[in-house]
Design an enzyme around this catalytic site. Structure first.
Site, PDB file in Angstrom:
ATOM      1  N   ASP A  21       0.828  -1.209   0.000  1.00 24.88           N
ATOM      2  CA  ASP A  21       0.000   0.000   0.000  1.00 24.88           C
ATOM      3  C   ASP A  21       0.865   1.262   0.000  1.00 24.88           C
ATOM      4  OD1 ASP A  21      -2.334   1.450   0.022  1.00 24.88           O
ATOM      5  OD2 ASP A  21      -2.588   1.371   2.190  1.00 24.88           O
ATOM      6  N   HIS A  38       2.272   3.193  -9.140  1.00 23.44           N
ATOM      7  CA  HIS A  38       2.143   1.748  -9.377  1.00 23.44           C
ATOM      8  C   HIS A  38       3.362   1.212 -10.139  1.00 23.44           C
ATOM      9  CE1 HIS A  38      -1.761   1.918  -7.656  1.00 23.44           C
ATOM     10  NE2 HIS A  38      -2.356   2.500  -8.675  1.00 23.44           N
ATOM     11  N   LEU A 132      11.685 -20.121  -4.937  1.00 26.98           N
ATOM     12  CA  LEU A 132      10.707 -19.250  -4.277  1.00 26.98           C
ATOM     13  C   LEU A 132       9.375 -19.357  -5.008  1.00 26.98           C
ATOM     14  CD1 LEU A 132      10.211 -16.689  -2.289  1.00 26.98           C
ATOM     15  CD2 LEU A 132      10.607 -15.329  -4.338  1.00 26.98           C
TER      16      LEU A 132
END
Ligand code: FPP
Length: 247
Positions: A21, A38, A132
């Site tokens: 956020d 973004h 991962l």
């Protein structure tokens, strides 16, 4: 092993989830359009994946687009969709070089056919990677996840239990997060992993997501290492038994 929670023997969370956020505020502070935040957020995600690899974290789950984000202005929604397509083109080869396996938990139906296909292609292209697991939650909502799992179990005639639900939710392939980080200063879960975060440690950072990096992540990891996870039991009980919600 992917499905065991992190235990007292290791101070490192096996699975870290992040609510990324603060992109909009980061852009606003610089008099830039929200999409610039973004874009910078994608760079911060790349940095964070690299740091997770460096630290030996096994699973990273990030909230890239929530079920509620459709109510943002249309141009911001379009920009996020374009950014996803761009990021996939650019990042998948890098993910392959680094042994990162991609998953996109979330409701696929509302996405364009093209987006659905590129998500599936990225999952397929990275399916043999083992270092991962990166879950990029896209068009995801915690309530949707719970309802979707319950509906599928009901359709299949399977009894609804904690175990059957856990196996039917969108993160069944990786198990629950040990640590949930939220950046950007707010202290909410915002309909992220409602089922899966029952026992996760929560960590809130004031850093805006585009500024997040190894240093901020290490703060969270060091804080986690100092926590005592009791899973409903007492501190004394933990000293004589193993840890974990079902241990
Ligand atoms: C929240 O910040 C962030 C989002 C809604 C999008 C998160 C997306 C990224 C980090 C980019 C990676 C995404 C893809 C598509 C791979 P906000 O816009 O709510 O920030 P604010 O609270 O400051 O307004």
């Amino acid at each position: 092993m992917l499905h065991s929670p992190n235990t007292a023997e290791t101070d490192l969370p096996r699975h870290v989830a992040i609510v990324m956020d603060g992109n909009g505020r980061w852009a606003k502070q610089r008099f830039l359009p929200r999409v610039a935040g973004h874009k910078q957020g994608v760079t911060a995600l790349r940095r964070t994946v690299q740091h997770a690899l460096d630290r030996g974290i096994e699973v990273l789950t990030v909230f890239a687009f929530s079920s509620e984000n459709w109510s943002r202005p249309a141009d911001e929604v379009n920009s996020l969709m374009k950014l996803l397509a761009l990021a996939l083109n650019r990042e998948v080869p890098l993910m392959n070089q680094n042994g990162v396996r991609l998953h996109f938990p979330g409701k696929k139906q509302a996405l364009s056919e093209r987006t659905i296909q590129s998500l599936a292609a990225a999952e397929m292209a990275t399916q043999n990677n083992r270092r991962l697991v990166l879950n990029v939650c896209f068009n995801y909502g915690g309530r949707w996840d719970i309802v979707d799992a319950a509906q599928r179990l009901a359709e299949q005639g399977v009894a609804i239990t904690e175990d059957s639900m856990a196996a039917a939710t969108a993160l069944a392939h990786v198990g629950d997060p040990d640590l949930l980080i939220r950046t950007g200063g707010e202290r909410r879960i915002s309909n992220f992993l409602l089922w899966q975060c029952a026992y996760s440690e929560l960590y809130f950072s004031d850093v805006l997501w585009p500024d997040f990096g190894p240093e901020a992540m290490d703060h969270a990891l060091n804080d986690f290492a100092r926590r005592e996870r009791r899973f409903g039991r007492t501190s004394d009980q933990l000293k004589t038994a193993g840890t974990g919600p079902h241990a």
